[in-house]
Design an enzyme around this catalytic site. Structure first.
Site, mmCIF file in Angstrom:
data_model
loop_
_atom_site.group_PDB
_atom_site.id
_atom_site.type_symbol
_atom_site.label_atom_id
_atom_site.label_comp_id
_atom_site.label_asym_id
_atom_site.label_seq_id
_atom_site.Cartn_x
_atom_site.Cartn_y
_atom_site.Cartn_z
ATOM 1 N N HIS A 55 42.059 50.939 30.375
ATOM 2 C CA HIS A 55 41.018 50.941 31.394
ATOM 3 C C HIS A 55 41.563 51.420 32.733
ATOM 4 O O HIS A 55 42.774 51.513 32.936
ATOM 5 C CB HIS A 55 40.306 49.599 31.478
ATOM 6 C CG HIS A 55 41.014 48.490 32.192
ATOM 7 N ND1 HIS A 55 40.840 48.237 33.529
ATOM 8 C CD2 HIS A 55 41.864 47.530 31.750
ATOM 9 C CE1 HIS A 55 41.545 47.156 33.867
ATOM 10 N NE2 HIS A 55 42.175 46.715 32.816
ATOM 11 N N GLU A 82 36.301 47.442 32.627
ATOM 12 C CA GLU A 82 36.915 46.500 31.683
ATOM 13 C C GLU A 82 36.956 45.119 32.296
ATOM 14 O O GLU A 82 36.736 44.108 31.627
ATOM 15 C CB GLU A 82 38.340 46.967 31.340
ATOM 16 C CG GLU A 82 39.029 46.144 30.257
ATOM 17 C CD GLU A 82 39.826 44.947 30.775
ATOM 18 O OE1 GLU A 82 40.351 44.194 29.951
ATOM 19 O OE2 GLU A 82 39.920 44.751 32.019
ATOM 20 N N GLU A 83 37.261 45.081 33.602
ATOM 21 C CA GLU A 83 37.474 43.788 34.253
ATOM 22 C C GLU A 83 36.220 42.919 34.221
ATOM 23 O O GLU A 83 36.311 41.695 34.161
ATOM 24 C CB GLU A 83 37.949 43.992 35.697
ATOM 25 C CG GLU A 83 39.335 44.637 35.819
ATOM 26 C CD GLU A 83 40.457 43.770 35.278
ATOM 27 O OE1 GLU A 83 40.183 42.700 34.716
ATOM 28 O OE2 GLU A 83 41.624 44.189 35.410
#
Ligand SMILES: [Zn+2]
Length: 711
Positions: free
Chosen positions: A358, A405-406
């Site tokens: 990511h 992604e986070e």
């Protein structure tokens, strides 16, 4: 120390079997490299590849990627997407920036106030993250500490300390008759995924959650704090998503469906009705801000193991402290950008080999994730050099730079959901995320790719001398993680490779789509995770000053993709897979006996694992001495993994379809093996366990039949 090139070349020559003086080929032979009947040509390709990834260039990528905070869906995030796309195109990859429209929050107001019994203010925060002399901390674009997926509101309640917020911690509070209804739970980071802490707190009636970093877990108790060392300083905050990832990952509004720009709103579940968002507020804190709350808490002294490293005795509460949480979150459907670069396979264009990492970060994200992106860009550089010499892989190689992604593996999940059908033929997904925080190589993988990974790390030099494999072998196995997963220790293995739980982008590939996956990283002391201090200054001071480990990871990730892309026979090891599953069943059986669930019959599952083992042994003979229709053999080998998916998915979480691996509902990051069975045992539910054992038997028999179909 920097490896000089002449040494490196001779080193690689000595490592690659095909480059040694010709040896007579015994018949039939275990090939020098599993999956190849003759590795000579491929070894030359790998030698050329390994010479390209460059430490200094990787360091430049890192510097550029971490120049500005680049939270998902911000203009700075878009700039990093364009940078990555440019590098992909320079290397000759067919590249596109792929947008998705997904629900995410950004903070408008985040405030915490704590008062003692007399109404005197004990603290208000969050305090701005600050240390002496950090060159990055004052940028106005640094996002205030907050939790992705937090609720909005304004709540006040008495504080209660819940240790790590594990299920057993909450059970201990219940055993002390501490009612959490309307309370503000204060829990420390560590041991499980933060979303799990909020999930259980919400189930037990809490009005809000404070998550803080105790110095015992990643601060001064471990060693010197930044800027004097790598550990978390007093004001450092761990941001992070509290999405219920263990229900499903990705856009909360579209489980199982890709959030493309043209997906109508009517096809989206409104965020507040979705199944992976908490309703309560949670806010992350530094220990600077948590200490006054913990210090003033009254009530019982904490049980053994609950005391952290702050210099006073911890108490459970309630009593002594009232906390007010104010959270205004701006929830919007925002545009995110994956970057996808392809090299079309010359022989099997529909068989994709995917490598990904990511790109979005909570702040600068030098380690998480930019070290992974910098490494991947040098993998791409190496593959690009091969392309320029006229080489084409047999199978299609796809490099992916995921966004968001986070916030919950969103970019990768939407892409997987979009390409679900094509991924039926995808050969593997190779992930890296927190790629470099130090010198210790480690990996997690499906059992079928563990030996593949061990083997190829023997071809990559380590900055410490010898190979990556040699250095890896010296490191100790991850016993803690194994205990959490219910998997027994793997006896007699050369190097330990963990199981895939969650917390990064391999989850949708393996656990939703059934694509065999691996995850690699090079670790070290790392106390600045998800804080403003995970930046270029910290990285060059603490993790990898000469970027040699970026180069190492670029080589390993690139080689993972290259070697399987050109293989004659896909090098999956189903004998190891069957052995692992057999050990999981044996461990679950012991656990059931310990729980007095004596009526459970594990015999059929053990017999099915034995049938899978027999099929795998026969398949291996064909893999070692391939003949006949290799395309058919490869297809069957690949489909044996898909056979381990169930149409209906796991109980209460149908998006998770893999019968052998899932993130634990109560661990989140750590894998739970044969999750349907193990979680039913944990819940003391023999009917469900019996039913899940049947589901397991069916999956193992499907896999065995698939392997047997080509013999
Ligand atoms: Zn990450």
């Amino acid at each position: 120390m920097i490896l000089r090139k002449p040494f490196l070349f001779s080193f690689i020559l000595a490592l690659v079997p095909g480059l040694l003086p010709a040896q007579p080929a015994p018949q039939p032979a275990q090939p020098a490299v599993f999956g190849y009947s003759d590795f000579t040509a491929e070894s030359r390709i790998e030698e050329k590849f390994l010479a390209v990834p460059d430490a200094q260039l990787a360091g430049q990528h890192l510097k550029i990627l971490t120049a500005e905070p680049h939270l998902a869906a911000t203009p700075e995030d878009r700039k990093t997407a364009e940078y990555v796309a440019r590098q992909f195109r320079l290397a000759g990859l067919e590249t596109e920036i792929v947008p998705y429209r997904v629900l995410m929050n950004q903070p408008i107001v985040v405030r915490v106030e704590a008062y003692d019994a007399d109404g005197k203010l004990l603290m208000s925060g969050p305090t701005r993250e600050h240390v002496e002399g950090d060159p990055f901390q004052d940028d106005p674009r640094v996002v205030m500490p907050f939790n992705g997926s937090s609720g909005s509101g304004d709540v006040t309640g008495e504080a209660v300390y819940a240790n790590y917020g594990r299920r057993e911690d909450f059970d201990q509070l219940a055993a002390q008759h501490i009612d959490l209804h309307g309370k503000i739970v204060i829990a420390r980071y560590g041991s499980n995924f933060r979303g799990v802490k909020v999930y259980i707190a919400e189930q037990r009636g809490a009005a809000g959650v404070l998550l803080y970093s105790d110095p015992q877990d990643d601060g001064y108790f471990k060693g010197d704090a930044y800027p004097n060392g790598p550990w978390r300083p007093e004001t450092g905050v761990q941001r992070g998503s509290v999405q219920f990832l263990f229900k499903y990952s990705g856009d909360p509004e579209t489980p199982g469906v890709a959030s493309t720009l043209d997906l109508p709103d009517s096809a989206r579940i409104p965020g507040d009705k979705s199944g992976n968002q908490p309703r309560i507020i949670s806010i992350p804190l530094s220990y600077h801000d948590a200490a006054p709350i913990l210090q003033a808490l009254k009530g019982l002294g904490v049980p053994h193991g609950w005391q952290g490293a702050l210099p006073f005795r911890y108490h459970l509460g309630p009593g002594g402290v009232t906390v007010r949480l104010v959270s205004r979150q701006d929830y919007q459907r925002r545009i995110i950008w994956d970057v996808i670069g392809k090299i079309k396979g010359a022989e099997f264009p529909d068989e994709w080999v995917i490598a990904g990492n990511h790109r979005d970060a909570w702040v600068y994200g030098a380690v998480d994730p930019s070290s992974g992106t910098a490494a991947m860009l040098e993998s791409v550089h190496g593959v690009g050099a091969l392309l320029k010499q006229g080489w084409r892989p047999k199978r299609t190689i796809v490099f992916c730079s995921w966004d968001a992604e986070e916030e919950g593996l969103i970019g990768s999940t939407e892409w997987v959901e979009k390409h679900a059908r094509a991924l039926d033929r995808a050969v593997a997904y190779f992930n890296t995320d927190v790629a470099v925080s130090g010198p210790d190589f480690s990996a997690a993988a499906v059992p079928s790719l563990k030996q593949y990974l061990r083997e190829l790390t023997r071809s990559v030099p380590s900055p410490q001398g010898g190979t990556v494999y040699d250095q890896w072998k010296k490191s100790r196995p991850g016993n803690d993680e194994q205990r959490a997963s219910n998997a027994p220790p793997d006896a007699g293995e050369e190097v330990h490779i963990g199981d895939l739980g969650s917390g990064s982008d391999f989850t949708p590939f393996l656990q939703h789509a059934g694509v065999p996956a691996t995850d690699i990283s090079s670790g070290g002391p790392y106390g600045v995770y998800h804080s403003v201090f995970d930046n270029y200054a910290w990285y060059t001071q603490n993790a990898d000053p000469h970027f040699l480990y970026l180069q190492e990871m670029a080589r390993v990730l690139g080689l993972e993709a290259l070697r399987i892309a050109d293989a004659d026979v896909l090098p999956y090891d189903y004998v190891a897979y069957a052995g692992a599953i057999d050990s999981y069943i044996a461990a679950a059986k012991r656990k059931a006996l310990d729980a007095n669930l004596n009526s459970l019959d594990f015999g059929p599952a053990q017999a099915a694992a034995a049938r899978l083992d027999a099929a795998a042994q026969k398949a291996r003979l064909r893999q070692i001495a391939p003949s006949g229709d290799l395309a058919r053999l490869n297809l069957a080998l690949r489909q044996a993994e898909t056979a381990l998916l169930s149409e209906t998915g796991l109980p209460n979480r149908p998006w998770y379809r893999h019968i052998i691996y899932a993130p634990g509902e109560f661990t989140g990051y750590a894998a739970v093996v044969i999750p349907g069975v193990n979680e039913a045992i944990d819940a003391r539910n023999p009917e469900l366990a019996t039913q899940q054992l049947t589901v397991l038997v069916q999956a193992l028999d499907r896999a065995a039949r698939t392997l047997n179909s080509v013999q």
